[in-house]
Enzyme design. Structure first.
Site, PDB file in Angstrom:
ATOM      1  CG  ASP A   1       1.655  -0.441  -1.216  1.00 48.38           C
ATOM      2  OD1 ASP A   1       1.647  -0.501  -2.486  1.00 48.38           O
ATOM      3  OD2 ASP A   1       1.677   0.557  -0.538  1.00 48.38           O
TER       4      ASP A   1
ATOM      5  CD  GLU B   1       4.792  -2.904  -3.102  1.00 49.41           C
ATOM      6  OE1 GLU B   1       5.377  -2.029  -3.125  1.00 49.41           O
ATOM      7  OE2 GLU B   1       4.677  -3.514  -2.080  1.00 49.41           O
TER       8      GLU B   1
ATOM      9  CG  HIS C   1       0.942  -2.762   2.812  1.00 51.38           C
ATOM     10  ND1 HIS C   1       2.227  -2.477   3.053  1.00 51.38           N
ATOM     11  CD2 HIS C   1       0.492  -1.441   2.784  1.00 51.38           C
ATOM     12  CE1 HIS C   1       2.561  -1.117   2.762  1.00 51.38           C
ATOM     13  NE2 HIS C   1       1.312  -0.537   2.669  1.00 51.38           N
TER      14      HIS C   1
END
Lengths: 974, 608
Positions: free
Chosen positions: B178, B203, B157
């Protein structure tokens, strides 16, 4: 040697005698035993505690043991083993037993019983494991004895239930290495099979351990099974289910081994049918395995991913439908099916539009997907390669690319499909991966035709700054098929751009266009007027003939014209002229053309087909002609040689295939010519002081011949021992000449005697080396010398010189027979080009790195032989050994040297040029022919009469044109 | 049954202001503390009054964990810790700790200095807040207190993004933050081991998307930039300062290097420069290529990318400029855009999503005439390109992570409800595990079935091992006899003798007795003798004793014979056995009865 041996024998005796002096007299009994075991025994007895004993054993293990004494040593070790209480010492002894059983020539069957005995009494798990290892060694040493094997297997089975993982590991390993396929371990031999319940065969025993609690044991069990497979024992199909279950093991080593196991089974039973769980369908086993292994490409551990990706490549029997799934990754955006960029590109292409890709919603999803049909977790092979190629570890990506190539080579339609993915890999961040994918694309390019948009992506890489990448790409373009004339134009354009940006790529680009032209004549045809910028009404200016870009265009056009007879009609006058020029200057790039109203070329093209054979014939004829010279002093012989040499040299230039052979012959003949000239003078009849000048030339000639013979021997590859003999023969003649000259100039007798002796040795070594070739050397110099050998070795130096002179002058020319293929080692320095006017400036006392890029052809073992020489204007010269990693191998018989040379010098007042060249180092002892035979013969000869080895002559041959580099060392500023 | 409760305060069926409360094994943990970009009022921050109406949060929370430095994951942190009040530990990775305050400060500046808001956290508060941060290393197990431990995993991420495993006893929860399952130019892919958590909180931004290969997008991007440069045009790339910007920089930098291009690339200065400095430092957090080559050269030390100056925008010749902000709504990127919009040779590449109303959104939708402030219009002649570079896991990635971690339950956050619904269905179908998707303020409860560790004495274990069958059969359950002692919060399994000794108790014997009547004309000792000989022949391998006091003992079973007073041929057998031998007795009794009713016995009786 003998003295040396005696000394050794003596030494051993003295050691053995010494020991009983120190010890109790009872030990004298051991005198008869070999020294080694006795010493060991003493050492072990002396050891007061286990650490000491361990030290002795460690020390002992460092020295080799002679075959005869192995058994004694083993007995002593075993004796000590029973007494020893310390685990570590017993462990070491056990490992020593294994080591000793490996001794060459020792048959360990005598210690099997003892080893098994110790095993039964052992309590410590570690020692048990080590003992089993020893048994394994013993077992592998005795492949011929089934009874021993059976006993060992029984032992292993018995210890399989041990609680320590190491013991189970070793047992499984033993079973894997020694287990036999079709001898079930039944009750009747009352083996461990019974204890494990009924009739068991080795495979089911091993497979029981697939569910062991220890991952190491599970791994060992799979490894053992694989070992069985390697020993060509057919694995049962039932194992498949168990192996598949292990694919989801918690431990990566187990998963990795399981992948291998599944692969093996898929190769053994590709066509079996297995059911799909949760449905009543059935599929082929190989497909099932393929799906399962594909799944492993997204495993958590990268080792497993590499293994899986590699394995996929070798599953060629997999059905088409499954194979193509590996490239399929259904795209979806907000539950609506989206087309992949690849699909979009294809569609745009087929609809005749260029990809715009500019619209914000250009990839807007189209049809609504049924949520039930979207299969997120791909069942089976879905998208395995898509994942593999996007993996974070480049090892996985490379493995995936390789697997793709293997699969694509066997399936044309798959090749077509994976094209887009390979092209995408050209943009990888790691150069190795990019390079690999370019190579792969080249390998499969016979199957595919590139679309324009794909070609565009491929060509974009031409601007890469890495030379390797560009060259690989050129190679790729040589083999690609394209579909439209626009593609040709595009390719030409990009190649010219490449040429403009990297002028050093010239040759490679031209070659590339040559193939492009000859592959697509019909596509080039409509482009010709534009390419040659001809105009129907107006004469256009004649392009510059030296412009590499123009030459590139011409290469393309002429190669296309070769198979397109209508094309020359479109040429303008100057094109024909340029053709004639290029055909001559770049004959390897420009093919012979059948041009209208050009008789000469017609002939040229006709003989083009048979030119190699005719040249071969010519070569042979020339050699035959030379062989008519019987005597070196025959009148006209020199002229004939001169002409022949000239002919051969020219032939070599014209016919590249025969360049090596022609060159070789020419050099050989030049040696003969030199020899002839040196001998034929009347000076030999004159008194010594009167012909000093003559002497000087003769000495020079002898020296030159020697040098040439080394070139002949080491610069050419493909020589057979017959040719080497011929070369050595010439060398011998040159040496004889040198000896004669020495005799004439030198006054002192001592040096003469020593050189005479040396010469005699040379003859002997020649005889030794080329015994097999002697029959071919009838009537030659050596032949005659060997006849006179008894006389030579007994007579005085002066007399010997006389004999030599006579034989030398009488001996005839030895005819050269050509081997199949001779190649001359060549080297071309591409960089530095030597054209730069800007001096390389650096501060004195510091170094500057000079990049060297050279191609080497037909050089064997360049890592050891090729050196770089730097020659400074003051006569200083440095020889640099490039690192082995600097050599690359782009093709067979071709090497590429890309290295850096460090220069340094004291301050100069103004810039000057240094010379850089490549050298081929040789050493006469390292010839492939002489070294092996010489050493063997020497060994078997009686030791006393063995002459000291021929002094190895080492030297270097420059084999590239020197390149001048302008440098300027500035004085350091204070 | 113990339960794990998960309550999202933000990010429940929503994107933005991630804040999830987890109570596990009596511990309360807050995962992320973000803000919502879309709001400027109280809805901006999570509703901390859910935890407590008044007073500080310290006593209600055991720790706070921040997954990465994006403001929707850490934006409310100073507000929570300083203004609401929290003094406990805040965990984040080293890069997050380094970069987070830069972003917070920037955020503060914009809200306070530019928009003039009051009642907002101050610089000092950010500093104070950061003092409470405890840094984490990857795969390092940090003991928050005696029972609670946390462990960070790599999440891709952005630099320093982490997934966290929270463990109390044998219960555990994994929160992904994330993450990205496909590696990009500067970061690797998320990875987790088979930790089998009770709940995996993931997520689900791209719950319904399966993305195209990254390479295609990269290639397209590079091709477009390259073509534009070759035409002599200028390329504007509006970016958010951190994250994607670095990826694109690396992409262009390596491309420039490979292709030997000379056109300048500029990066508009500001907080990016500071952040870039941290990118250079945290090489271990980047991908394989950068990690491997940084010894020769740190990839973040850009050779071709220079700092941008306002005046450069008017320079002739081709150039590439990265400028903030990403949606062309204000600032430098808008200024440059205005300058370059008139020339059709130029190009703007939007590398991400644009919110409705921004100029970025307008031009992406093909608007060619823009109305600017002051009633002026701007003709947009330059080319507009869209290129999505997003670093969230797509549906396939999420499934892959589930496969890697093998959770018992699944919980989706950080995504839209409709999309989650779809993914939920898929997860339940593929893995047959429960999947939850609570809305903000809604609590999802998962009952767990934790295993209880029990100490066992080695002697007992060895003894039972010796009794059992041969290995291998390790996964088959096996019964064993012992005594479970619960003492001071620990469980111990010991042999009964030892238990008695330890607890200082006397051993009591429990015996069962029963009477059996049978007809036998023989005298008592004879009957006993007959029974004895019969048992001896039937029960081989058991110790059977004929004791002189007129009893027969089989193991612990005692048999006595007595005849009733009135009828001597009716014998009464007295049987007595201890409770340990109850099972054996059943077996014994059956064989005994069969003996008694066998014809042999009867015949013998009749004969005599």
């Amino acid at each position: 040697m003998a003295a040396h041996l005696k000394k050794r024998v003596y030494e051993e005796f003295s050691r053995v005698v010494q020991i009983p002096q120190e010890e109790a007299p009872a030990k004298k009994l051991r005198l008869s035993k070999p020294s080694k075991s006795a010493a060991l025994h003493i050492d072990l007895c002396k050891a007061t505690n286990s650490t000491d004993a361990l030290q002795y054993l460690l020390h002992f293990a460092r020295k080799p043991v002679e075959v005869e004494s192995v058994e004694g040593v083993v007995r002593i070790l075993l004796e000590h083993y029973y007494k020893e209480t310390d685990n570590s010492v017993r462990l070491k002894i056990a490992s020593l037993l294994g080591l000793l059983s490996k001794t060459q020539g020792f048959s360990p069957d005598c210690i099997v019983d003892d080893a098994i005995n110790t095993l039964n009494n052992e309590k410590s798990h570690q020692v048990l494991a080590q003992l089993l290892d020893t048994l394994l060694v013993i077992g592998t040493q005795l492949p011929e004895s089934p009874t021993v094997r059976q006993r060992l297997i029984e032992m292993a089975c018995k210890h399989l239930s041990d609680t320590y993982f190491g013991v189970r590991n070793k047992c499984l390993k033993l079973l894997g290495c020694l287990g036999m396929a079709d001898t079930p371990l039944t009750k009747d031999n009352d083996g461990p099979g019974a204890s494990l319940g009924g009739v068991r065969d080795i495979q089911s025993i091993i497979s029981d351990f697939f569910g062991d609690q220890d991952p190491r044991v599970r791994t060992a069990a799979i490894k053992a099974m694989l070992q069985l497979h390697e020993r060509r024992i057919k694995i049962h199909e039932i194992i498949y289910d168990q192996a598949c279950r292990l694919l989801s093991d918690d431990y990566e080593q187990v998963r990795s081994a399981a992948v291998q196991m599944v692969w093996v089974l898929s190769q053994l039973y590709p066509e079996s049918i297995v059911p799909i769980p949760s449905s009543n369908e059935e599929i082929r086993l190989v497909d099932d395995a393929f799906g399962k292994i594909s799944h492993m490409v997204s495993d958590g551990s990268w080792m497993v991913r590499v293994q899986a990706a590699k394995t996929l490549g070798s599953m060629l029997q997999v059905s088409h439908h499954f194979l193509e799934q590996t490239l399929d990754k259904k795209l979806m955006s907000d539950l609506r099916r989206k087309r992949t960029a690849h699909e979009r590109a294809k569609e745009l292409f087929t609809s005749g539009e260029f990809s715009s890709g500019r619209k914000w919603a250009d990839d807007a999803p189209k049809e609504k997907l049924d949520t039930n049909t979207v299969n997120l977790i791909a069942s089976g092979a879905c998208g395995a390669f898509v994942h593999g190629l996007e993996d974070e570890m480049f090892e996985v990506r490379i493995a995936a690319v390789e697997a793709l190539s293997q699969l694509a080579r066997s399936s044309a339609s798959f090749a077509e499909k994976c094209l887009d993915f390979l092209v995408d890999m050209f943009n990888d961040e790691i150069e190795e991966v990019r390079l690999q994918s370019i190579h792969v694309l080249r390998e499969i390019s016979t199957h595919i035709t590139l679309r324009e948009d794909q070609l565009d992506t491929v060509l974009a890489v031409l601007e890469d700054s890495s030379r390797d990448i560009r060259e690989a790409l050129h190679e790729l373009i040589c083999y690609t098929n394209v579909s439209t004339k626009e593609c040709i134009q595009l390719a030409l354009l990009e190649l010219l751009k490449n040429l403009n940006k990297y002028p050093t790529d010239r040759n490679s680009v031209w070659k590339c266009l040559k193939f492009l032209g000859s592959r697509h004549p019909t596509l080039v045809l409509p482009l010709v007027p534009e390419l040659l910028s001809t105009h129907p009404y107006f004469d256009t200016p004649e392009p510059d003939m030296d412009d590499p870009a123009y030459i590139a265009v011409l290469v393309l056009v002429f190669n296309a014209a070769k198979s397109c007879p209508t094309m020359p009609a479109l040429f303008s006058d100057h094109t024909f002229r340029h053709y004639a020029y290029l055909r001559d200057s770049l004959s390897h790039l420009v093919p012979p053309l059948r041009l209208p109203g050009n008789g000469l070329d017609l002939v040229d093209s006709r003989c083009g087909s048979g030119s190699v054979e005719s040249a071969q014939l010519f070569l042979q004829q020339s050699l035959n002609r030379v062989s008519t010279i019987q005597n070196l002093e025959a009148p006209g012989a020199q002229d004939l040689l001169n002409f022949t040499i000239r002919d051969l040299q020219r032939l070599g230039e014209l016919q590249t295939e025969l360049a090596g052979a022609a060159d070789f012959c020419a050099t050989y003949l030049r040696c003969q010519l030199l020899l002839m000239k040196a001998l034929q003078e009347k000076l030999w009849n004159m008194a010594v002081p009167l012909c000093l000048k003559q002497n000087v030339t003769a000495t020079a000639a002898a020296q030159q011949i020697l040098e040439e013979t080394y070139k002949l021997e080491f610069l050419y590859s493909g020589l057979e021992s017959r040719q080497v003999a011929t070369i050595h023969h010439v060398r011998l003649q040159a040496k004889a000449l040198q000896l004669i000259l020495t005799a004439r100039t030198r006054q002192g007798l001592d040096p003469l005697i020593s050189s005479c002796e040396k010469f005699l040795q040379d003859i002997e070594s020649f005889q030794r080396l080329f015994v097999a070739e002697l029959p071919h050397l009838q009537d030659s110099f050596v032949d005659k010398l060997l006849e006179l050998m008894p006389r030579l070795s007994s007579c005085k130096p002066v007399e010997m010189v006389k004999i030599l002179l006579a034989t030398l002058r009488l001996s005839g020319l030895l005819q050269l027979r050509l081997p199949e293929q001779i190649h001359r080692a060549t080297a071309t320095i591409i960089e530095p080009t030597g054209e730069s006017d800007n001096p390389l400036r650096f501060t004195t006392g510091l170094v500057v790195a000079l990049d060297i890029d050279a191609t080497l052809e037909h050089v064997q073992d360049p890592q050891n032989t090729v050196k770089v020489q730097v020659l400074y204007p003051d006569g200083q010269s440095h020889v640099i050994h490039p690192k082995p990693s600097d050599f690359r191998k782009p093709g067979p018989d071709r090497h590429r040297l890309i290295t850096q040379v460090y220069l340094s010098h004291t301050a100069w007042t103004e810039p000057s040029q240094i010379e850089v060249r490549l050298l081929l180092a040789y050493s006469s002892s390292s010839t492939s022919l002489s070294s092996s035979s010489a050493s063997k013969l020497g060994w078997s000869d009686s030791i006393d009469s063995l002459p000291p080895p021929e002094a190895a002559v080492e030297g270097t041959i420059p084999f590239s044109k020197p390149v001048k580099v302008y440098i300027m060392p500035k004085p350091a500023r204070r | 049954m113990p339960e794990i409760k998960v309550t999202p305060l933000g990010a429940g069926q929503d994107v933005g202001r991630s804040c999830i409360l987890v109570s596990i094994g009596g511990k309360n943990i807050m995962l992320d503390c973000g803000m919502h970009m879309g709001y400027n009022d109280d809805r901006r921050f999570p509703d901390f009054s859910y935890i407590t109406q008044n007073g500080r949060l310290t006593e209600f929370l055991d720790c706070v964990i921040i997954s990465h430095f994006h403001l929707d994951h850490c934006g409310a942190l100073p507000f929570m810790s300083e203004m609401v009040g929290y003094d406990g530990p805040i965990y984040m990775t080293h890069p997050t700790k380094a970069i987070c305050p830069i972003l917070l400060e920037d955020f503060r500046k914009i809200t306070v200095d530019k928009k003039g808001e009051t009642n907002f956290f101050t610089s000092q508060m950010i500093k104070d807040c950061m003092k409470k941060v405890v840094p984490l290393n990857l795969h390092q197990t940090v003991q928050v207190d005696d029972e609670l431990e946390i462990k960070a995993y790599y999440a891709g991420h952005v630099l320093g993004a982490a997934m966290v495993q929270i463990k109390v006893g044998s219960e555990s929860v994994v929160y992904t933050g994330d993450y990205n399952m496909t590696p990009d130019r500067h970061l690797g892919a998320a990875w987790i081991d088979k930790c089998r958590p009770d709940i995996l909180i993931s997520e689900s931004t791209y719950a319904t998307t399966i993305r195209d290969s990254k390479r295609c997008r990269e290639r397209d991007f590079l091709k477009k930039v390259h073509e534009s440069i070759e035409r002599g045009g200028k390329v504007l790339i509006p970016v958010f300062a951190l994250g994607r910007a670095q990826e694109l920089c690396i992409l262009l930098e390596t491309f420039w290097e490979r292709m030997n291009l000379k056109a300048p690339i500029y990066f508009s200065t500001g907080l990016t420069e500071k952040a870039n400095h941290y990118y250079k430092l945290f090489i271990t957090w980047t991908n394989q290529k950068i990690r491997k080559t940084f010894v020769q050269r740190n990839m973040f030390e850009f050779k071709h990318i220079k700092a941008f100056d306002r005046s450069y925008a008017d320079n002739p010749g081709p150039m590439v400029v990265f400028a903030t902000p990403g949606m062309l709504h204000a600032g430098q990127s808008l200024q440059i855009f205005k300058k370059w919009a008139g020339n059709e040779k130029n190009m703007v590449i939007m590398p991400g999503y644009c919110v409705q109303g921004t100029i970025g959104h307008k031009i992406l939708n093909g608007q060619r005439k823009l109305e600017m402030e002051g009633r002026s219009t701007l003709d947009v002649k330059l080319q507009v390109e869209y290129m999505s570079f997003s670093a969230h896991a797509d549906a396939k990635g999420i499934m892959q992570l589930i496969r890697m971690a093998e959770p018992r339950n699944m919980l989706l956050v950080h995504g839209e409800a409709v999309k989650m619904e779809f993914l939920k269905g898929k997860i339940e179908q593929e893995f047959s595990i429960d999947c939850h998707m609570p809305a903000n303020g809604e609590t999802a409860t998962v009952t767990t079935n934790p295993s209880v560790p029990v100490d066992i004495s080695l002697n007992l274990l060895k003894r039972e091992m010796a009794l059992g069958g041969p290995l291998p059969d390790p996964k088959k359950p096996r019964t064993m006899h012992g005594t479970l002692i619960m003492k001071e919060n620990s469980l111990k399994l010991v042999s009964s003798e030892q238990a008695l000794k330890e607890l200082g108790l006397n051993e009591h014997q429990l015996r069962f007795t029963c009477r059996v009547q049978l007809q036998d004309p023989h005298s008592d000792p004879d009957t006993l003798n007959r029974i004895y000989t019969h048992l001896k022949s039937v029960l081989k391998g058991y110790t059977i004793q004929h004791l002189p006091d007129g009893t027969v003992m089989v193991e612990s079973i005692v048999i006595k014979v007595s005849s009733s007073a009135e009828d001597t041929s009716t014998k009464v057998l007295l049987l007595s056995w201890s409770y340990q031998d109850d099972v054996f007795f059943c077996f014994f009794f059956v064989s005994f009865l069969s003996l008694i009713f066998s014809k042999q016995w009867l015949r013998d009786s009749i004969d005599s």
